[in-house]
Write an enzyme that holds these catalytic residues in place. Structure first.
Site, mmCIF file in Angstrom:
data_model
loop_
_atom_site.group_PDB
_atom_site.id
_atom_site.type_symbol
_atom_site.label_atom_id
_atom_site.label_comp_id
_atom_site.label_asym_id
_atom_site.label_seq_id
_atom_site.Cartn_x
_atom_site.Cartn_y
_atom_site.Cartn_z
ATOM 1 N N CYS A 229 10.373 2.489 13.800
ATOM 2 C CA CYS A 229 9.125 2.873 13.361
ATOM 3 C C CYS A 229 8.042 2.292 14.521
ATOM 4 O O CYS A 229 6.855 2.784 14.671
ATOM 5 C CB CYS A 229 8.846 2.083 12.017
ATOM 6 S SG CYS A 229 9.884 2.488 10.870
ATOM 7 N N LEU B 89 0.751 -1.365 -0.066
ATOM 8 C CA LEU B 89 -0.018 -0.122 0.054
ATOM 9 C C LEU B 89 0.675 1.296 0.146
ATOM 10 O O LEU B 89 0.368 2.157 -0.365
ATOM 11 C CB LEU B 89 -0.821 -0.099 1.255
ATOM 12 C CG LEU B 89 -1.967 -1.030 1.340
ATOM 13 C CD1 LEU B 89 -2.567 -1.132 2.876
ATOM 14 C CD2 LEU B 89 -3.076 -0.677 0.331
ATOM 15 N N ALA B 90 2.084 1.113 0.472
ATOM 16 C CA ALA B 90 2.919 2.463 0.677
ATOM 17 C C ALA B 90 3.605 2.894 -0.341
ATOM 18 O O ALA B 90 4.897 2.194 -0.736
ATOM 19 C CB ALA B 90 3.835 2.223 2.037
ATOM 20 N N GLU C 169 3.453 13.387 9.298
ATOM 21 C CA GLU C 169 3.505 11.806 9.978
ATOM 22 C C GLU C 169 4.072 11.778 11.079
ATOM 23 O O GLU C 169 4.861 10.511 11.533
ATOM 24 C CB GLU C 169 4.475 11.273 8.771
ATOM 25 C CG GLU C 169 3.864 11.389 7.248
ATOM 26 C CD GLU C 169 3.295 10.201 6.635
ATOM 27 O OE1 GLU C 169 3.520 9.067 6.946
ATOM 28 O OE2 GLU C 169 2.419 10.349 5.967
ATOM 29 N N ALA D 83 10.125 -1.825 0.647
ATOM 30 C CA ALA D 83 9.699 -2.941 1.304
ATOM 31 C C ALA D 83 8.294 -3.312 1.404
ATOM 32 O O ALA D 83 7.958 -4.500 1.054
ATOM 33 C CB ALA D 83 10.119 -3.061 2.876
ATOM 34 N N SER D 84 7.268 -2.357 1.341
ATOM 35 C CA SER D 84 5.926 -2.495 1.306
ATOM 36 C C SER D 84 5.687 -2.872 -0.127
ATOM 37 O O SER D 84 4.958 -3.783 -0.397
ATOM 38 C CB SER D 84 5.158 -1.241 1.693
ATOM 39 O OG SER D 84 3.897 -1.061 0.989
ATOM 40 N N ASN E 128 7.321 -4.770 5.608
ATOM 41 C CA ASN E 128 6.243 -3.728 5.336
ATOM 42 C C ASN E 128 6.956 -2.279 5.604
ATOM 43 O O ASN E 128 6.315 -1.349 5.578
ATOM 44 C CB ASN E 128 4.874 -3.704 6.026
ATOM 45 C CG ASN E 128 3.717 -4.166 5.190
ATOM 46 O OD1 ASN E 128 3.870 -4.274 3.981
ATOM 47 N ND2 ASN E 128 2.845 -4.622 5.951
ATOM 48 N N HIS F 257 10.532 8.483 5.483
ATOM 49 C CA HIS F 257 10.649 9.300 6.784
ATOM 50 C C HIS F 257 11.979 9.484 7.314
ATOM 51 O O HIS F 257 12.734 8.730 6.766
ATOM 52 C CB HIS F 257 9.752 8.348 7.862
ATOM 53 C CG HIS F 257 8.412 8.291 7.833
ATOM 54 N ND1 HIS F 257 7.884 7.004 7.919
ATOM 55 C CD2 HIS F 257 7.253 8.865 7.623
ATOM 56 C CE1 HIS F 257 6.437 7.145 7.736
ATOM 57 N NE2 HIS F 257 6.298 8.321 7.078
ATOM 58 N N ASN G 56 7.730 3.345 -0.263
ATOM 59 C CA ASN G 56 8.318 2.559 0.807
ATOM 60 C C ASN G 56 8.676 1.224 0.136
ATOM 61 O O ASN G 56 7.767 0.355 -0.300
ATOM 62 C CB ASN G 56 7.377 2.412 1.979
ATOM 63 C CG ASN G 56 7.362 1.191 2.949
ATOM 64 O OD1 ASN G 56 8.195 0.405 2.584
ATOM 65 N ND2 ASN G 56 6.968 1.501 3.819
#
Ligand code: SUG
Length: 450
Positions: free
Chosen positions: A373, A26-27, A179, A32-33, A367, A254, A30
């Site tokens: 995190c 979804l990200a 964020e 890894a996601s 993710n 981030h 990112n």
């Protein structure tokens, strides 16, 4: 403000991995996601990995807290988007017509509590009260679903107006994209001494020059400034620095993927900030204690290795003797270059970091969520810790209760196709209802509020 409260301790509030933890890709930005989207997840293993990290840090003497997961699937969000009928029908229609929305409303992304809120300790804030602002997380739909419940959870735990001040999340619009603590680092001497707040943003909403080209910049300067204003922070207490756009384009979504600070130490990659020297100078000019920068040059670790290993998403924890411990994800040990830099540059360097602990949080890492995190830092005095209302500070008994709760309720396999299973929704609600009782938290979920 020259008060020093020696009872102040940093408490790391880790997010519990929720029963619907899955890999949905979804990200944006990112890596890894994106890479793991579609894999079968193991929510039980994820939750136990998180709990074991919390337990080992508690046993090593660090103050540890816990934050509950959110109500997922978020059927209320699907209903707002026009799905109607029974819960079963809403799930079935979403799975059929909009599987990407179903995946979003099932995400267990609230586990990454570094994005839950920005927190300013009482020692830096007006009236000496700890300040909280839930992050609006407006840059993605699945995370935009978090702040309402996050706000209720924080208010349930930190429920004493004498000690805690809660602010509303910023307007959820791109100009104020926020964020949370992942882009906020407090630098200070001891945790009870006044600090300087480093806010790192990816773009300016109004009139930015350099921006990333491939991936979105999630935090705006305007959002960081608004949070600082809400918390009563002055110019003398704040530094606003732009994240390097090349880092964002390499998957650093981030600042906590490329820098980590604790006390006077700032461990960072050469490409963390667009204006490295200017950022350090501004910090030095405002801090009461000498800054201890620990710089990792790009020749030592490439951006790709930094993102792949999540070295900078480590926790940096203070020890009573003034030394610090770096808590890294297992992926750092698997990367020879990174592991060597930890030994030769970080541990052997002239700085307080003297120990490295390796933690396995692979279910979260896949993710894009490392040890840092998974935690929200809240520096609290002894009076503030005592004012906590819920059972949110980890003890051996709470660890046992939470582990047994996970064992009772969680699945050990969750593939994207399982998200439409109405039984998963029922299991998840039953688990969360029990959890709020176990945590003595009252009603925080939409299904409990009616
Ligand atoms: O917002 N991943 C989260 C990871 C957040 C990490 N947090 C910090 N760096 N502080 C995100 O990108 C992936 C969900 C999925 O693809 O299933 C996700 O939301």
């Amino acid at each position: 403000m020259s008060r020093v409260d020696e009872s102040v301790q940093e408490v790391n509030f880790d997010g519990l991995v929720g029963p619907t933890h899955n890999y949905a890709g979804l990200a944006a930005g990112n890596l890894a996601s994106q890479r793991h989207g579609g894999l079968t997840a193991n929510p039980k293993e994820g939750a136990l990995q998180g709990l074991l990290k919390m337990k080992s840090l508690m046993e090593a003497g660090y103050a540890q807290g816990v934050l509950p997961p959110q109500q997922r699937p978020d059927l209320g969000a699907l209903r707002k988007l026009g799905f109607t009928g029974s819960d079963e029908r809403v799930l079935a229609s979403a799975a059929d017509q909009a599987p990407q929305l179903l995946r979003a409303v099932c995400s267990a992304s609230s586990m990454w509590t570094a994005n839950a809120a920005t927190v300013t300790p009482g020692v830096d804030a007006p009236e000496g009260r700890v300040q909280f602002t839930p992050a609006n997380l407006q840059s993605s739909f699945h995370r935009f679903l978090e702040p309402a419940t996050t706000g209720r959870v924080l208010q349930a735990i930190f429920h004493d107006e004498r000690h805690f001040a809660h602010h509303p999340a910023l307007p959820a619009t791109p100009a104020f994209s926020d964020e949370g603590a992942a882009n906020h680092t407090r630098l200070c001497g001891a945790h009870g001494e006044p600090g300087v707040h480093l806010f790192v943003y990816g773009r300016k909403a109004f009139g930015g020059e350099r921006e990333p080209r491939r991936y979105p910049a999630r935090q705006t300067l305007e959002a960081s400034q608004a949070v600082a204003r809400q918390h009563g922070l002055t110019d003398a207490q704040t530094v606003f620095a732009q994240q390097h756009p090349d880092a964002i384009d390499a998957g650093v979504f981030h600042n906590d993927v490329i820098a980590v600070g604790n006390g006077p130490v700032l461990l960072y990659h050469e490409l963390a900030f667009l204006d490295e020297e200017g950022t350090l100078e501004a910090l030095r000019a405002k801090m009461a204690t000498p800054l201890i920068p620990v710089r990792v040059p790009v020749e030592a670790i490439s951006l790709d290795d930094a993102v792949g290993s999540y070295l900078f998403n480590s926790q940096l924890l203070s020890n009573p003797d003034g030394s610090m411990t770096l808590v890294v994800p297992g992926e750092c040990q698997e990367n020879d270059t990174v592991w060597r830099v930890i030994q030769d540059l970080i541990l052997a360097g002239y700085n307080p970091i003297s120990e490295v602990l390796v933690k396995d949080v692979k279910q979260s890492m896949q993710n894009g969520g490392g040890p840092a995190c998974l935690r929200l830092r809240v520096a609290l005095s002894s009076a503030e810790r005592e004012a906590i209302k819920a059972r949110a500070l980890l003890t051996p008994a709470l660890f046992e209760d939470l582990t047994a709760w996970v064992e009772r309720h969680y699945r050990d396999r969750l593939a994207p196709k399982d998200l439409a299973d109405p039984q998963l929704a029922r299991e998840s609600l039953a688990a969360l209802d029990e959890l709020t009782k176990l945590l003595e938290m009252g009603s925080v979920y939409p299904f409990q509020l009616g």
